[in-house]
Design an enzyme around this catalytic site. Structure first.
Site, PDB file in Angstrom:
ATOM      1  N   HIS A 118     -19.516  26.638 -37.571  1.00  0.00           N
ATOM      2  CA  HIS A 118     -19.300  25.194 -37.637  1.00  0.00           C
ATOM      3  C   HIS A 118     -20.381  24.431 -38.386  1.00  0.00           C
ATOM      4  O   HIS A 118     -20.349  23.199 -38.432  1.00  0.00           O
ATOM      5  CB  HIS A 118     -19.153  24.628 -36.216  1.00  0.00           C
ATOM      6  CG  HIS A 118     -18.023  25.256 -35.461  1.00  0.00           C
ATOM      7  ND1 HIS A 118     -18.192  26.388 -34.689  1.00  0.00           N
ATOM      8  CD2 HIS A 118     -16.701  24.948 -35.395  1.00  0.00           C
ATOM      9  CE1 HIS A 118     -17.026  26.732 -34.164  1.00  0.00           C
ATOM     10  NE2 HIS A 118     -16.111  25.889 -34.576  1.00  0.00           N
TER      11      HIS A 118
ATOM     12  N   ARG B 165     -24.553   8.210 -35.876  1.00  0.00           N
ATOM     13  CA  ARG B 165     -25.901   7.977 -35.329  1.00  0.00           C
ATOM     14  C   ARG B 165     -26.877   8.982 -35.938  1.00  0.00           C
ATOM     15  O   ARG B 165     -28.035   8.663 -36.167  1.00  0.00           O
ATOM     16  CB  ARG B 165     -25.910   8.066 -33.792  1.00  0.00           C
ATOM     17  CG  ARG B 165     -27.207   7.513 -33.177  1.00  0.00           C
ATOM     18  CD  ARG B 165     -27.229   7.568 -31.635  1.00  0.00           C
ATOM     19  NE  ARG B 165     -25.986   7.080 -31.112  1.00  0.00           N
ATOM     20  CZ  ARG B 165     -25.298   7.713 -30.144  1.00  0.00           C
ATOM     21  NH1 ARG B 165     -25.785   8.795 -29.576  1.00  0.00           N
ATOM     22  NH2 ARG B 165     -24.161   7.231 -29.725  1.00  0.00           N
TER      23      ARG B 165
ATOM     24  N   ARG C 263     -16.468  19.290 -40.630  1.00  0.00           N
ATOM     25  CA  ARG C 263     -15.794  18.476 -39.620  1.00  0.00           C
ATOM     26  C   ARG C 263     -16.381  17.067 -39.507  1.00  0.00           C
ATOM     27  O   ARG C 263     -16.250  16.402 -38.465  1.00  0.00           O
ATOM     28  CB  ARG C 263     -15.824  19.141 -38.234  1.00  0.00           C
ATOM     29  CG  ARG C 263     -14.960  20.384 -38.169  1.00  0.00           C
ATOM     30  CD  ARG C 263     -15.063  21.077 -36.831  1.00  0.00           C
ATOM     31  NE  ARG C 263     -14.253  22.274 -36.835  1.00  0.00           N
ATOM     32  CZ  ARG C 263     -13.082  22.385 -36.188  1.00  0.00           C
ATOM     33  NH1 ARG C 263     -12.621  21.398 -35.470  1.00  0.00           N
ATOM     34  NH2 ARG C 263     -12.410  23.512 -36.258  1.00  0.00           N
TER      35      ARG C 263
ATOM     36  N   VAL D 165     -29.919  12.648 -27.778  1.00  0.00           N
ATOM     37  CA  VAL D 165     -30.149  11.193 -27.753  1.00  0.00           C
ATOM     38  C   VAL D 165     -28.770  10.535 -27.687  1.00  0.00           C
ATOM     39  O   VAL D 165     -28.060  10.467 -28.678  1.00  0.00           O
ATOM     40  CB  VAL D 165     -30.981  10.712 -28.968  1.00  0.00           C
ATOM     41  CG1 VAL D 165     -32.452  11.036 -28.779  1.00  0.00           C
ATOM     42  CG2 VAL D 165     -30.507  11.318 -30.289  1.00  0.00           C
TER      43      VAL D 165
ATOM     44  N   GLU E 195     -22.759  10.533 -18.672  1.00  0.00           N
ATOM     45  CA  GLU E 195     -22.517  10.858 -20.077  1.00  0.00           C
ATOM     46  C   GLU E 195     -21.681  12.126 -20.085  1.00  0.00           C
ATOM     47  O   GLU E 195     -21.075  12.468 -19.069  1.00  0.00           O
ATOM     48  CB  GLU E 195     -23.834  10.948 -20.868  1.00  0.00           C
ATOM     49  CG  GLU E 195     -24.867  11.875 -20.297  1.00  0.00           C
ATOM     50  CD  GLU E 195     -24.695  13.314 -20.710  1.00  0.00           C
ATOM     51  OE1 GLU E 195     -24.181  14.080 -19.870  1.00  0.00           O
ATOM     52  OE2 GLU E 195     -25.120  13.707 -21.803  1.00  0.00           O
ATOM     53  N   MET E 196     -21.651  12.866 -21.230  1.00  0.00           N
ATOM     54  CA  MET E 196     -20.664  13.950 -21.293  1.00  0.00           C
ATOM     55  C   MET E 196     -21.182  15.274 -21.861  1.00  0.00           C
ATOM     56  O   MET E 196     -20.376  16.136 -22.205  1.00  0.00           O
ATOM     57  CB  MET E 196     -19.437  13.474 -22.098  1.00  0.00           C
ATOM     58  CG  MET E 196     -18.762  12.251 -21.492  1.00  0.00           C
ATOM     59  SD  MET E 196     -17.347  11.642 -22.426  1.00  0.00           S
ATOM     60  CE  MET E 196     -16.141  12.921 -22.121  1.00  0.00           C
ATOM     61  N   GLU E 197     -22.500  15.464 -21.981  1.00  0.00           N
ATOM     62  CA  GLU E 197     -22.985  16.685 -22.641  1.00  0.00           C
ATOM     63  C   GLU E 197     -24.181  17.387 -21.989  1.00  0.00           C
ATOM     64  O   GLU E 197     -24.356  18.594 -22.160  1.00  0.00           O
ATOM     65  CB  GLU E 197     -23.382  16.386 -24.111  1.00  0.00           C
ATOM     66  CG  GLU E 197     -22.247  16.000 -25.026  1.00  0.00           C
ATOM     67  CD  GLU E 197     -21.883  14.514 -24.962  1.00  0.00           C
ATOM     68  OE1 GLU E 197     -22.668  13.740 -24.367  1.00  0.00           O
ATOM     69  OE2 GLU E 197     -20.821  14.126 -25.482  1.00  0.00           O
TER      70      GLU E 197
ATOM     71  N   SER F 157     -25.305   2.081 -22.358  1.00  0.00           N
ATOM     72  CA  SER F 157     -24.462   1.315 -23.288  1.00  0.00           C
ATOM     73  C   SER F 157     -23.427   0.481 -22.550  1.00  0.00           C
ATOM     74  O   SER F 157     -22.856  -0.458 -23.116  1.00  0.00           O
ATOM     75  CB  SER F 157     -23.745   2.263 -24.240  1.00  0.00           C
ATOM     76  OG  SER F 157     -22.966   3.191 -23.503  1.00  0.00           O
ATOM     77  N   ASP F 158     -23.150   0.832 -21.295  1.00  0.00           N
ATOM     78  CA  ASP F 158     -22.201   0.056 -20.507  1.00  0.00           C
ATOM     79  C   ASP F 158     -22.490   0.293 -19.024  1.00  0.00           C
ATOM     80  O   ASP F 158     -23.240   1.208 -18.671  1.00  0.00           O
ATOM     81  CB  ASP F 158     -20.753   0.419 -20.858  1.00  0.00           C
ATOM     82  CG  ASP F 158     -20.483   1.898 -20.713  1.00  0.00           C
ATOM     83  OD1 ASP F 158     -20.769   2.649 -21.655  1.00  0.00           O
ATOM     84  OD2 ASP F 158     -20.017   2.302 -19.636  1.00  0.00           O
TER      85      ASP F 158
HETATM   86  O1  LIG Z   1     -23.204   8.346 -27.499  1.00  0.00           O
HETATM   87  P1  LIG Z   1     -22.953   9.799 -27.299  1.00  0.00           P
HETATM   88  O2  LIG Z   1     -24.146  10.626 -27.654  1.00  0.00           O
HETATM   89  O3  LIG Z   1     -21.697  10.293 -27.984  1.00  0.00           O
HETATM   90  O4  LIG Z   1     -22.746   9.999 -25.717  1.00  0.00           O
HETATM   91  C1  LIG Z   1     -21.781   9.383 -24.897  1.00  0.00           C
HETATM   92  O5  LIG Z   1     -20.770   8.679 -25.617  1.00  0.00           O
HETATM   93  C2  LIG Z   1     -19.559   9.427 -25.670  1.00  0.00           C
HETATM   94  C3  LIG Z   1     -18.470   8.680 -24.935  1.00  0.00           C
HETATM   95  O6  LIG Z   1     -18.280   7.411 -25.482  1.00  0.00           O
HETATM   96  C4  LIG Z   1     -19.864  10.769 -25.006  1.00  0.00           C
HETATM   97  O7  LIG Z   1     -20.231  11.711 -25.991  1.00  0.00           O
HETATM   98  C5  LIG Z   1     -20.992  10.393 -24.084  1.00  0.00           C
HETATM   99  O8  LIG Z   1     -21.817  11.448 -23.670  1.00  0.00           O
HETATM  100  O1  LIG Z   2     -19.757   9.137 -21.072  1.00  0.00           O
HETATM  101  C1  LIG Z   2     -19.992   7.931 -21.065  1.00  0.00           C
HETATM  102  C2  LIG Z   2     -20.810   7.314 -22.037  1.00  0.00           C
HETATM  103  C3  LIG Z   2     -21.031   5.979 -21.991  1.00  0.00           C
HETATM  104  N1  LIG Z   2     -20.451   5.258 -21.011  1.00  0.00           N
HETATM  105  C4  LIG Z   2     -19.671   5.826 -20.086  1.00  0.00           C
HETATM  106  O2  LIG Z   2     -19.144   5.131 -19.213  1.00  0.00           O
HETATM  107  N2  LIG Z   2     -19.452   7.147 -20.124  1.00  0.00           N
END
Ligand SMILES: O=P(O)(O)O[C@H]1O[C@H](CO)[C@@H](O)[C@H]1O
Ligand SMILES: O=c1cc[nH]c(=O)[nH]1
Length: 235
Positions: free
Chosen positions: A4, A24, A43, A88, A179-181, A203-204
């Site tokens: 990849h 970013r 990609r 980050v 977050e998600m990672e 961010s929120d």
């Molecule tokens: O701003 P990034 O680094 O993408 O991280 C957050 O934003 C995304 C979701 O909007 C998900 O990847 C989450 O982990």
């Molecule tokens: O995964 C995420 C990233 C930013 N804000 C969220 O609510 N969830």
């Protein structure tokens, strides 16, 4: 080259910043690196290498979610020999006192993902940050006076939960943000014996429902990027 990533061997530095958003990555390279070169567009997942205060450093977009980001983390470690990986990213706050634009240093990451059930079955693995990196980042954040929180986070496979209120259980147990990672990154770092840290900017806000714009998420949040780059200096 890996499956990849199109970078040549040796083109990626041992220290890599990992934003989910590939734009970013471009912003970080253009704003903070001297002489950045683009080493990946496969990609659309932009990756650059340059120097920061004289030290070689790379930045690689990972996409959103554990599944996408683990592909890049695996290849960066196994195919390119990367040793220090600092995510980050952006996050949603679970706690009233963790405000939009605050920085969160993820000491550990809970997850609702199956990645470690696949590995460890019914026994749970605790994905944690590299303590040395965490200590450096916490000291830098303190010295700079940026509103910063150190603690547990949630790495979720789901951005849009059927039950919005499900976050309250995690909030009760002191989890700071979602977050998600990070849980995937920390697990692979443990497996391969490399350093990893996740630095997030809120961010929120799930409690107050405050939000930032996509433009702000892409190109601001410089405090976390400077903390990440400076924490890796000399490693
Ligand atoms: O701003 P990034 O680094 O993408 O991280 C957050 O934003 C995304 C979701 O909007 C998900 O990847 C989450 O982990
Ligand atoms: O995964 C995420 C990233 C930013 N804000 C969220 O609510 N969830």
């Amino acid at each position: 080259m890996s499956i990849h990533l199109s970078a040549q061997p040796g083109q990626i530095a041992e220290t890599v910043l990992l934003p989910g958003d590939p734009l970013r990555a471009t912003h970080i390279a253009e704003t903070f690196f001297d002489n950045p070169t683009l080493h990946n567009t496969v990609r659309g997942m932009n990756g650059y290498t340059g120097t920061y205060r004289g030290q070689r450093v790379s930045v690689q977009g990972t996409g959103m979610g554990i599944a996408s980001s683990m592909i890049y983390v695996n290849e960066l470690i196994q195919d390119y020999g990367c040793k220090t990986l600092i995510r980050v990213g952006t996050a949603g706050s679970y706690q009233e006192h963790v405000h939009v634009r605050d920085v969160v240093l993820a000491q550990a990451a809970c997850t609702d993902s199956n990645i470690n059930t696949i590995r460890f079955g019914a026994k749970t693995f605790a994905p944690i940050a590299d303590f040395g990196l965490l200590e450096r980042a916490a000291r830098l954040a303190r010295e700079r006076g940026h509103a910063t929180h150190v603690g547990n986070i949630m790495s979720s496979d789901t951005f849009y939960h059927d039950d919005f209120e499900q976050y309250r259980l995690w909030a009760q147990y002191g989890v700071l943000a979602v977050e998600m990672e990070a849980a995937g990154l920390y697990t692979l770092a443990a497996k391969y014996g490399v350093r990893a840290l996740t630095i997030l900017t809120i961010s929120d806000h799930l409690v107050t429902r405050e939000e930032t714009t996509a433009e702000e998420r892409q190109s601001t949040f410089h405090a976390m990027i400077e903390i990440a780059l400076d924490a890796a200096l000399g490693l």
